[in-house]
Scaffold this motif. Sequence first.
Motif, PDB file in Angstrom:
ATOM      1  N   VAL A  72     118.953  92.416  35.922  1.00  0.00           N
ATOM      2  CA  VAL A  72     120.376  92.110  35.774  1.00  0.00           C
ATOM      3  C   VAL A  72     120.732  92.655  34.910  1.00  0.00           C
ATOM      4  O   VAL A  72     120.228  93.016  33.575  1.00  0.00           O
ATOM      5  N   ARG A  73     122.083  93.377  34.904  1.00  0.00           N
ATOM      6  CA  ARG A  73     122.635  94.328  33.937  1.00  0.00           C
ATOM      7  C   ARG A  73     123.312  93.450  32.807  1.00  0.00           C
ATOM      8  O   ARG A  73     123.670  92.375  32.715  1.00  0.00           O
ATOM      9  N   LEU A  74     123.169  94.254  31.526  1.00  0.00           N
ATOM     10  CA  LEU A  74     123.717  93.545  30.347  1.00  0.00           C
ATOM     11  C   LEU A  74     124.934  94.240  29.953  1.00  0.00           C
ATOM     12  O   LEU A  74     124.793  95.360  29.549  1.00  0.00           O
ATOM     13  N   ILE A  75     125.900  93.508  29.613  1.00  0.00           N
ATOM     14  CA  ILE A  75     127.119  93.845  29.198  1.00  0.00           C
ATOM     15  C   ILE A  75     127.145  93.368  27.321  1.00  0.00           C
ATOM     16  O   ILE A  75     127.033  92.062  27.143  1.00  0.00           O
ATOM     17  N   VAL A  76     127.142  94.507  26.524  1.00  0.00           N
ATOM     18  CA  VAL A  76     127.065  93.963  25.043  1.00  0.00           C
ATOM     19  C   VAL A  76     128.672  94.289  24.676  1.00  0.00           C
ATOM     20  O   VAL A  76     129.350  95.178  24.734  1.00  0.00           O
ATOM     21  N   LEU A  77     129.069  93.102  23.913  1.00  0.00           N
ATOM     22  CA  LEU A  77     130.345  92.900  23.499  1.00  0.00           C
ATOM     23  C   LEU A  77     130.308  92.869  21.872  1.00  0.00           C
ATOM     24  O   LEU A  77     129.407  92.116  21.243  1.00  0.00           O
ATOM     25  N   ARG A  78     131.147  93.644  21.078  1.00  0.00           N
ATOM     26  CA  ARG A  78     131.020  93.650  19.465  1.00  0.00           C
ATOM     27  C   ARG A  78     132.144  92.588  19.150  1.00  0.00           C
ATOM     28  O   ARG A  78     133.459  92.563  19.453  1.00  0.00           O
ATOM     29  N   SER A  79     131.755  91.638  18.422  1.00  0.00           N
ATOM     30  CA  SER A  79     132.767  90.741  17.622  1.00  0.00           C
ATOM     31  C   SER A  79     133.028  91.039  16.235  1.00  0.00           C
ATOM     32  O   SER A  79     132.139  90.921  15.627  1.00  0.00           O
ATOM     33  N   HIS A  80     134.175  91.251  15.881  1.00  0.00           N
ATOM     34  CA  HIS A  80     134.645  91.827  14.544  1.00  0.00           C
ATOM     35  C   HIS A  80     134.895  90.481  13.614  1.00  0.00           C
ATOM     36  O   HIS A  80     134.921  90.495  12.598  1.00  0.00           O
ATOM     37  N   TYR A  81     135.011  89.359  14.414  1.00  0.00           N
ATOM     38  CA  TYR A  81     135.324  88.141  13.461  1.00  0.00           C
ATOM     39  C   TYR A  81     134.326  86.942  13.736  1.00  0.00           C
ATOM     40  O   TYR A  81     134.830  85.804  13.594  1.00  0.00           O
ATOM     41  N   ARG A  82     133.117  87.559  14.059  1.00  0.00           N
ATOM     42  CA  ARG A  82     132.087  86.432  14.434  1.00  0.00           C
ATOM     43  C   ARG A  82     132.303  85.293  15.165  1.00  0.00           C
ATOM     44  O   ARG A  82     131.939  84.263  15.213  1.00  0.00           O
ATOM     45  N   SER A  83     133.270  85.583  16.279  1.00  0.00           N
ATOM     46  CA  SER A  83     133.343  84.548  17.284  1.00  0.00           C
ATOM     47  C   SER A  83     132.878  85.023  18.590  1.00  0.00           C
ATOM     48  O   SER A  83     132.917  86.174  18.853  1.00  0.00           O
ATOM     49  N   ILE A  84     132.192  83.891  19.177  1.00  0.00           N
ATOM     50  CA  ILE A  84     131.494  84.168  20.418  1.00  0.00           C
ATOM     51  C   ILE A  84     132.468  84.016  21.486  1.00  0.00           C
ATOM     52  O   ILE A  84     132.600  84.540  22.404  1.00  0.00           O
ATOM     53  N   VAL A  85     133.323  83.107  21.520  1.00  0.00           N
ATOM     54  CA  VAL A  85     134.079  82.561  22.425  1.00  0.00           C
ATOM     55  C   VAL A  85     135.236  83.808  22.772  1.00  0.00           C
ATOM     56  O   VAL A  85     135.632  83.969  23.922  1.00  0.00           O
ATOM     57  N   ARG A  86     135.995  84.167  21.680  1.00  0.00           N
ATOM     58  CA  ARG A  86     137.046  85.271  22.073  1.00  0.00           C
ATOM     59  C   ARG A  86     136.875  86.487  22.854  1.00  0.00           C
ATOM     60  O   ARG A  86     137.217  86.607  23.878  1.00  0.00           O
ATOM     61  N   PRO A  87     135.728  87.108  22.363  1.00  0.00           N
ATOM     62  CA  PRO A  87     135.030  88.312  23.157  1.00  0.00           C
ATOM     63  C   PRO A  87     134.773  88.065  24.542  1.00  0.00           C
ATOM     64  O   PRO A  87     135.038  88.656  25.803  1.00  0.00           O
ATOM     65  N   LEU A  88     134.288  86.731  24.656  1.00  0.00           N
ATOM     66  CA  LEU A  88     133.587  86.312  26.161  1.00  0.00           C
ATOM     67  C   LEU A  88     134.700  86.086  26.998  1.00  0.00           C
ATOM     68  O   LEU A  88     134.866  86.682  28.120  1.00  0.00           O
ATOM     69  N   PHE A  89     135.922  85.371  26.335  1.00  0.00           N
ATOM     70  CA  PHE A  89     136.896  85.195  27.295  1.00  0.00           C
ATOM     71  C   PHE A  89     137.650  86.309  27.675  1.00  0.00           C
ATOM     72  O   PHE A  89     137.978  86.556  28.945  1.00  0.00           O
ATOM     73  N   LYS A  90     137.749  87.381  26.884  1.00  0.00           N
ATOM     74  CA  LYS A  90     138.436  88.828  27.165  1.00  0.00           C
ATOM     75  C   LYS A  90     137.865  89.122  28.318  1.00  0.00           C
ATOM     76  O   LYS A  90     138.177  89.685  29.380  1.00  0.00           O
ATOM     77  N   PHE A  91     136.491  89.367  28.468  1.00  0.00           N
ATOM     78  CA  PHE A  91     135.623  89.744  29.228  1.00  0.00           C
ATOM     79  C   PHE A  91     135.812  89.114  30.521  1.00  0.00           C
ATOM     80  O   PHE A  91     135.827  89.585  31.705  1.00  0.00           O
ATOM     81  N   ILE A  92     135.854  87.717  30.461  1.00  0.00           N
ATOM     82  CA  ILE A  92     135.778  86.965  31.608  1.00  0.00           C
ATOM     83  C   ILE A  92     137.267  87.204  32.561  1.00  0.00           C
ATOM     84  O   ILE A  92     137.393  87.377  33.460  1.00  0.00           O
ATOM     85  N   ASP A  93     138.231  87.496  31.528  1.00  0.00           N
ATOM     86  CA  ASP A  93     139.448  87.678  32.387  1.00  0.00           C
ATOM     87  C   ASP A  93     139.465  88.936  32.741  1.00  0.00           C
ATOM     88  O   ASP A  93     140.104  89.075  33.868  1.00  0.00           O
TER      89      ASP A  93
END
Length: 605
Positions: free
Chosen positions: A526-547
């Motif tokens: 399974v491919r892995l997508i890594v997102l960087r969170s500058h504000y220590r939030s898991i939800v916000r970067p994940l939501f942008k990716f889901i969008d």
Amino acid sequence: MVTRLKRFLIGRPMKSDELGEEKLNKLKALAVLSSDALSSVAYGTEQILLVLIAMGTVALWYSIPISFGVLALLTILILSYRQTIYTYTTGGGAYIVAKDNLGTYTGLVAGGSLLVDYILTVAVSTSASTDAITSAFPVLHEHRVMIALLMILTLTILNLRGITESATILMYPVYLFVVAILLLIIGGAYQWVTGNVHAQTPTYGAAVPGITLFLLLRAFSSGCSALTGVEAVSNAIPNFKEPAPRNAAMTLIMMGIILGVMFMGISLLAYAYGIAPAAEETVVSQIASAVFGRGIMYYFIQAVTALILFLAANTAFAAFPLLAFMLAKDRFLPNMFMVRGDRLGFSNGIIFLGILSALLVIAFGGETENLIPLYALGVFIPFTLSQAGMMKRWITKKPPGWFPPFLINTLGMLTTLTICLIFLITKFSHVWTIFLFLPAVIFIFLKINQHYRDLADELRLDIATDKPRPKGSVIVIPVAGITQVVRNTISYAQSLSDDIIAVYVGFDEESIKKMEKKWEEWNPGVRLIVLRSHYRSIVRPLFKFIDTVEWKKAETDHVTVMIPQFITKRWWHNLLHNQTSLLLRAYLFARQDVKIATVPYRLKK
């Protein structure tokens, strides 16, 4: 542990086909459905005397003609509701009659009044029971709220066990109360006839300076509080054994006779013994003390009086869930009120009634005397609407022999309407809140109904054309590391789709590089997508990716977020972990085009 406690308190679950065994015969129904009406003997006369005493003890003789007026009204109500029982055999009482004949809004006024009145019934009855206990044991006065709450809890549990079981338990104290009051009346009458009563009795018919029609009407309306609970039998016809209408009508008549005899007996004894209302002792307590002295019989009467006032609340527990069921069936209350519990009763209605009445007792500190006028008015509004509905039914349908029943209902409607107006005029300071809560209750009913209609419109489909449309599926798996929980989730996802994306949200370069290296070594396919969170939030970067995924895949595929979650063995272990999965689900539920799935992994230690 919780399951074992539940089984201990309410008993084993019952099968649906055992519902027939939960029906009541006349003897048990009289105990369950008449306890509210019969208990009013303990305070009905006292409510009359509390108004008259304002003009001095010389005015107390007016309690006798006023009591006869209340008795006449009781007779009219019994005859009227007997007709309602035979006409509307499915129960529902004033709500069904008013809705069927006078329209939905009128029915909601009747139904809303009764629901609120049942809540007041529990609060007032348990508080009055506490008064009877503290009359005999004044040292308990400061604990009145706790005593009332314990009573409500006991009744709630008892009714959750099922109507037949509660009726069997409640039958004995109710009939003990009837026997006790009849013994009090007989004993008091004997002392009176034999000339052993030496109390100063107000002269019957004596002129009372300053007495006004307003005061007499106020006393009469207070005495009408003795009629609360009369409608409960017509509301609960489905609880009777067959033939249910006939058994319900017979129960109603028996209740009327017993109530009439006891109420008039107490009123006559109060006059004969020169009883005046006192702050620290009830009228019934004073009569029992005068007739029997402070001996065994006195404490027996006080005990069963406290018990019947406590059990009076049970009438509400029997009628409230049925009325709530009918309103829910018409989509004016939540669907949960239509669900039968383990013991085949409408458990949610029972629990809801217990909680609201307990809050009312706490709010008023157990001093609910000021609620009695509101409590009585809450009954007389449905009385009036029910009689008006029956009048319209007779006029509209004109069945054979319709005119005598029409006259009875007309007399009933005019009488109860007069009582409502008397309440509003003479006790406005106590009942004005009805103009606030009744519109509020009806507004809630209408909003609930609007929601259910909107829901039905939105969910309705055309079975001829609206077929399922097969699509592919892209699955997004949020991961916090490489664990058995993640392996379990990926394994399940691979059984559903070939298009799977694992997403890791990192807070710093070191953790990101470490995760990428370990994932490459593990290589789960399974491919892995890594997102960087500058504000220590898991939800916000994940939501942008889901969008982004949702936008790319919306036309061809379903987008599913599959959340790994481990389930702890002990409940308190949950307190030791961040509930990130719960947070993600809470946010994702608001998303229109994203599906959510949770894959549990149960820990063994």
